[in-house]
Design a protein around this motif. Structure first.
Motif, PDB file in Angstrom:
ATOM      1  N   CYS A   1      -0.559  -4.950 -12.030  1.00 20.98           N
ATOM      2  CA  CYS A   1       0.730  -5.375 -11.493  1.00 20.98           C
ATOM      3  C   CYS A   1       0.546  -5.862 -10.068  1.00 20.98           C
ATOM      4  CB  CYS A   1       1.765  -4.256 -11.569  1.00 20.98           C
ATOM      5  SG  CYS A   1       1.497  -2.901 -10.427  1.00 20.98           S
ATOM      6  N   TRP A   2       1.580  -6.492  -9.542  1.00 15.00           N
ATOM      7  CA  TRP A   2       1.551  -6.998  -8.175  1.00 15.00           C
ATOM      8  C   TRP A   2       2.780  -6.508  -7.422  1.00 15.00           C
ATOM      9  CZ3 TRP A   2       0.527 -12.894  -9.283  1.00 15.00           C
ATOM     10  CH2 TRP A   2      -0.804 -13.081  -9.670  1.00 15.00           C
ATOM     11  N   PRO A   3       2.706  -5.403  -6.703  1.00 18.42           N
ATOM     12  CA  PRO A   3       3.793  -5.019  -5.807  1.00 18.42           C
ATOM     13  C   PRO A   3       3.534  -5.670  -4.444  1.00 18.42           C
ATOM     14  CG  PRO A   3       2.206  -3.226  -5.954  1.00 18.42           C
ATOM     15  CD  PRO A   3       1.695  -4.354  -6.834  1.00 18.42           C
ATOM     16  N   LEU A   4       4.360  -6.630  -4.076  1.00 16.34           N
ATOM     17  CA  LEU A   4       4.103  -7.437  -2.883  1.00 16.34           C
ATOM     18  C   LEU A   4       5.245  -7.322  -1.880  1.00 16.34           C
ATOM     19  CD1 LEU A   4       3.055 -10.508  -4.994  1.00 16.34           C
ATOM     20  CD2 LEU A   4       1.484  -9.147  -3.600  1.00 16.34           C
ATOM     21  N   LYS A   5       4.890  -7.192  -0.616  1.00 16.43           N
ATOM     22  CA  LYS A   5       5.912  -7.225   0.421  1.00 16.43           C
ATOM     23  C   LYS A   5       6.011  -8.659   0.938  1.00 16.43           C
ATOM     24  CE  LYS A   5       2.666  -5.180   3.675  1.00 16.43           C
ATOM     25  NZ  LYS A   5       2.388  -4.057   4.552  1.00 16.43           N
ATOM     26  N   VAL A   6       7.223  -9.045   1.289  1.00 16.68           N
ATOM     27  CA  VAL A   6       7.510 -10.388   1.771  1.00 16.68           C
ATOM     28  C   VAL A   6       7.549 -10.350   3.292  1.00 16.68           C
ATOM     29  CG1 VAL A   6       9.161 -12.296   1.721  1.00 16.68           C
ATOM     30  CG2 VAL A   6       8.870 -10.861  -0.318  1.00 16.68           C
ATOM     31  N   MET A   7       6.707 -11.163   3.901  1.00 19.79           N
ATOM     32  CA  MET A   7       6.571 -11.192   5.356  1.00 19.79           C
ATOM     33  C   MET A   7       6.896 -12.598   5.864  1.00 19.79           C
ATOM     34  SD  MET A   7       5.189  -8.090   5.633  1.00 19.79           S
ATOM     35  CE  MET A   7       4.435  -8.010   7.236  1.00 19.79           C
ATOM     36  N   LEU A   8       7.642 -12.687   6.936  1.00 23.56           N
ATOM     37  CA  LEU A   8       7.859 -13.983   7.569  1.00 23.56           C
ATOM     38  C   LEU A   8       6.651 -14.302   8.431  1.00 23.56           C
ATOM     39  CD1 LEU A   8      11.617 -13.798   8.610  1.00 23.56           C
ATOM     40  CD2 LEU A   8      10.611 -14.774   6.532  1.00 23.56           C
ATOM     41  N   ASP A   9       6.302 -15.579   8.504  1.00 22.92           N
ATOM     42  CA  ASP A   9       5.173 -15.978   9.330  1.00 22.92           C
ATOM     43  C   ASP A   9       5.390 -15.507  10.764  1.00 22.92           C
ATOM     44  OD1 ASP A   9       3.836 -17.194   7.227  1.00 22.92           O
ATOM     45  OD2 ASP A   9       4.817 -19.131   7.568  1.00 22.92           O
TER      46      ASP A   9
ATOM     47  N   ILE B   1       0.859  -1.171   0.000  1.00 21.45           N
ATOM     48  CA  ILE B   1       0.000   0.000   0.000  1.00 21.45           C
ATOM     49  C   ILE B   1       0.904   1.233   0.000  1.00 21.45           C
ATOM     50  CG2 ILE B   1      -1.934  -1.181   1.118  1.00 21.45           C
ATOM     51  CD1 ILE B   1      -1.029   0.076   3.771  1.00 21.45           C
ATOM     52  N   ALA B   2       0.314   2.398  -0.071  1.00 24.77           N
ATOM     53  CA  ALA B   2       1.097   3.637  -0.161  1.00 24.77           C
ATOM     54  C   ALA B   2       2.120   3.751   0.959  1.00 24.77           C
ATOM     55  CB  ALA B   2       0.161   4.845  -0.161  1.00 24.77           C
ATOM     56  N   GLU B   3       1.737   3.368   2.181  1.00 25.47           N
ATOM     57  CA  GLU B   3       2.637   3.495   3.330  1.00 25.47           C
ATOM     58  C   GLU B   3       3.855   2.579   3.259  1.00 25.47           C
ATOM     59  OE1 GLU B   3      -1.212   5.183   4.143  1.00 25.47           O
ATOM     60  OE2 GLU B   3      -0.701   3.167   3.483  1.00 25.47           O
ATOM     61  N   ASP B   4       3.840   1.600   2.381  1.00 26.19           N
ATOM     62  CA  ASP B   4       4.975   0.689   2.246  1.00 26.19           C
ATOM     63  C   ASP B   4       6.118   1.276   1.429  1.00 26.19           C
ATOM     64  OD1 ASP B   4       3.931  -1.497   3.763  1.00 26.19           O
ATOM     65  OD2 ASP B   4       2.579  -1.929   2.083  1.00 26.19           O
ATOM     66  N   VAL B   5       6.003   2.538   1.046  1.00 27.08           N
ATOM     67  CA  VAL B   5       7.079   3.193   0.302  1.00 27.08           C
ATOM     68  C   VAL B   5       8.389   3.136   1.081  1.00 27.08           C
ATOM     69  CG1 VAL B   5       6.637   5.543   1.148  1.00 27.08           C
ATOM     70  CG2 VAL B   5       7.681   5.191  -1.118  1.00 27.08           C
ATOM     71  N   GLU B   6       8.309   3.116   2.396  1.00 24.91           N
ATOM     72  CA  GLU B   6       9.521   3.075   3.218  1.00 24.91           C
ATOM     73  C   GLU B   6      10.370   1.838   2.918  1.00 24.91           C
ATOM     74  OE1 GLU B   6      12.274   4.783   5.453  1.00 24.91           O
ATOM     75  OE2 GLU B   6      10.364   5.719   4.991  1.00 24.91           O
TER      76      GLU B   6
END
Length: 163
Positions: A52-60, A7-12
């Protein structure tokens, strides 16, 4: 590991990875923050349109991203293509996270019959990203020069057909 739409806030996350000289060494060096912010805003808008798919990778079990993987519209040699790229924060590298994230994206694209062919362009010297492509069944079409953010990169052109 799980993937979540940015989302927009994930620009960091993008700023941390794409302004880091070590992480960007194979991509011509750090990018200007304003260029990253523009690219992120555009990718979030295109994701809302399903392009498109901009995805962040998260550990469980974690609420912090350890990297990102993106599938986006691009062009190569005058042809419109779909490209995939990824980055994992240094402290989480060499654990197979990038390979697993790319595999998850490819499985999702196959299930949803989305994107068809996906291309990847890791730098010729980027052994880790080359392994990600190999492990995920991409075919190597050979070396090529590619323009990225106004820089010419010497890459291997990989692709996979998901149709």
């Amino acid at each position: 590991m799980r993937l979540e739409m940015m989302i927009a806030e994930d620009v960091e996350l993008r700023l941390v990875t794409e302004t880091d000289p070590v992480m960007m060494a194979e991509l011509g060096g750090p990018r200007p923050p304003e260029a990253i912010e523009r690219a992120h805003t555009k990718s979030v808008a295109m994701a809302a349109e399903g392009r498109c798919w901009p995805l962040k990778v998260m550990l469980d079990g974690s609420s912090s991203a350890v990297g990102w993987v993106g599938v986006f519209e691009s062009s190569h040699e005058g042809e419109e293509i779909v490209e995939i790229g990824w980055m994992v924060l240094p402290e989480f590298q060499n654990r197979g996270i990038a390979s697993q994230a790319v595999r998850s994206v490819l499985e999702k694209a196959r299930r949803e019959r989305k994107f068809g062919r996906i291309h990847a362009f890791p730098a010729v010297k980027n052994a880790a990203s080359t392994k990600v492509c190999e492990k995920n069944g991409f075919a190597n079409l050979g070396a090529c020069d590619l323009d990225f953010a106004g820089r010419t990169l010497h890459c291997h052109h990989w692709w996979i057909d998901l149709s």
